[in-house]
Motif scaffolding. Sequence first.
Motif, mmCIF file in Angstrom:
data_model
loop_
_atom_site.group_PDB
_atom_site.id
_atom_site.type_symbol
_atom_site.label_atom_id
_atom_site.label_comp_id
_atom_site.label_asym_id
_atom_site.label_seq_id
_atom_site.Cartn_x
_atom_site.Cartn_y
_atom_site.Cartn_z
ATOM 1 N N ASP A 27 0.098 -20.385 7.409
ATOM 2 C CA ASP A 27 -1.756 -19.180 6.704
ATOM 3 C C ASP A 27 -1.402 -18.512 7.042
ATOM 4 O OD1 ASP A 27 -3.872 -19.055 6.330
ATOM 5 O OD2 ASP A 27 -4.673 -20.560 7.318
ATOM 6 N N LEU A 28 -2.584 -17.157 7.813
ATOM 7 C CA LEU A 28 -2.604 -15.830 7.870
ATOM 8 C C LEU A 28 -3.362 -15.673 8.653
ATOM 9 C CD1 LEU A 28 -2.745 -12.999 5.882
ATOM 10 C CD2 LEU A 28 -2.783 -15.216 4.432
ATOM 11 N N GLU A 29 -3.105 -14.178 9.211
ATOM 12 C CA GLU A 29 -5.385 -13.744 9.280
ATOM 13 C C GLU A 29 -4.819 -12.408 8.649
ATOM 14 O OE1 GLU A 29 -5.956 -13.823 14.038
ATOM 15 O OE2 GLU A 29 -4.291 -12.198 14.044
ATOM 16 N N ILE A 30 -6.335 -11.496 9.247
ATOM 17 C CA ILE A 30 -6.442 -10.358 8.373
ATOM 18 C C ILE A 30 -7.318 -10.162 9.461
ATOM 19 C CG2 ILE A 30 -6.899 -9.012 6.932
ATOM 20 C CD1 ILE A 30 -5.752 -10.134 4.585
ATOM 21 N N ALA A 40 -6.769 3.281 3.079
ATOM 22 C CA ALA A 40 -5.974 2.652 3.929
ATOM 23 C C ALA A 40 -4.726 1.510 4.111
ATOM 24 C CB ALA A 40 -6.383 0.630 2.842
ATOM 25 N N THR A 41 -4.087 1.439 5.482
ATOM 26 C CA THR A 41 -3.220 1.160 5.543
ATOM 27 C C THR A 41 -2.793 -0.415 6.255
ATOM 28 O OG1 THR A 41 -2.478 3.186 6.638
ATOM 29 C CG2 THR A 41 -1.450 2.013 7.906
ATOM 30 N N VAL A 42 -1.596 -1.171 5.844
ATOM 31 C CA VAL A 42 -1.616 -2.533 5.235
ATOM 32 C C VAL A 42 -0.668 -2.696 6.003
ATOM 33 C CG1 VAL A 42 -1.561 -4.907 4.371
ATOM 34 C CG2 VAL A 42 -2.932 -2.863 3.529
ATOM 35 N N THR A 43 -0.601 -3.403 7.360
ATOM 36 C CA THR A 43 0.979 -3.402 7.963
ATOM 37 C C THR A 43 0.574 -5.261 8.502
ATOM 38 O OG1 THR A 43 0.249 -2.049 9.891
ATOM 39 C CG2 THR A 43 1.802 -3.380 10.912
ATOM 40 N N LEU A 72 -5.548 -2.076 8.144
ATOM 41 C CA LEU A 72 -5.490 -4.346 7.772
ATOM 42 C C LEU A 72 -4.529 -4.406 8.430
ATOM 43 C CD1 LEU A 72 -6.216 -4.794 4.583
ATOM 44 C CD2 LEU A 72 -8.104 -4.724 6.005
ATOM 45 N N THR A 73 -4.214 -5.293 9.871
ATOM 46 C CA THR A 73 -3.001 -6.272 9.612
ATOM 47 C C THR A 73 -3.259 -7.500 9.768
ATOM 48 O OG1 THR A 73 -3.247 -5.160 12.276
ATOM 49 C CG2 THR A 73 -2.091 -6.388 12.403
ATOM 50 N N VAL A 74 -2.097 -8.007 9.273
ATOM 51 C CA VAL A 74 -1.695 -9.397 8.803
ATOM 52 C C VAL A 74 -1.092 -9.550 9.228
ATOM 53 C CG1 VAL A 74 -1.470 -10.641 6.680
ATOM 54 C CG2 VAL A 74 -2.423 -8.122 5.843
ATOM 55 N N GLN A 90 -11.698 -12.988 0.770
ATOM 56 C CA GLN A 90 -13.026 -13.468 1.864
ATOM 57 C C GLN A 90 -12.710 -12.164 2.770
ATOM 58 O OE1 GLN A 90 -10.482 -16.390 4.090
ATOM 59 N NE2 GLN A 90 -11.648 -18.212 3.009
ATOM 60 N N LEU A 91 -11.880 -11.518 3.379
ATOM 61 C CA LEU A 91 -12.428 -9.938 4.129
ATOM 62 C C LEU A 91 -12.807 -9.544 3.054
ATOM 63 C CD1 LEU A 91 -11.441 -8.379 5.937
ATOM 64 C CD2 LEU A 91 -9.715 -7.517 4.260
ATOM 65 N N LYS A 92 -12.970 -9.066 1.727
ATOM 66 C CA LYS A 92 -14.082 -8.546 0.346
ATOM 67 C C LYS A 92 -15.361 -8.780 1.139
ATOM 68 C CE LYS A 92 -15.473 -7.675 -3.711
ATOM 69 N NZ LYS A 92 -15.495 -7.840 -5.312
ATOM 70 N N GLU A 93 -15.643 -9.932 0.984
ATOM 71 C CA GLU A 93 -16.649 -10.452 1.054
ATOM 72 C C GLU A 93 -17.475 -9.883 2.461
ATOM 73 O OE1 GLU A 93 -18.708 -11.608 -0.859
ATOM 74 O OE2 GLU A 93 -17.185 -11.283 -2.404
#
Length: 96
Positions: A27-30, A40-43, A72-74, A90-93
């Motif tokens: 799994d993962l968390e964001i 937007a920056t995604v790491t 975003l930190t993933v 889910q994050l969008k919501e």
Amino acid sequence: MEKLTYDFASPAPAARRARVGVVASGDLEILAVPRTDGRATVTVTTSVDGFGPIWQQVLDAFFARTPLAADLTVNDAGATPGTVALRLAQLKEIAA
């Protein structure tokens, strides 16, 4: 362990900070922090090496549909692309 960084133009600022998912086996968390500069920056920190192109495809699809300006930190523990897409939805919501 691999660390990947992606940047996107994203004109819609996130409304609030958000957290979805949990770091556990498969799994993962964001974590999201809003930005106001249209970017937007995604790491991504992942336990699985060599999947940079797949991350790029999943994130490209998300930001094409959801121009969410945020950092975003993933933290990934081997999630499948389907799970990543679910967590991003889910994050969008929560954050939009």
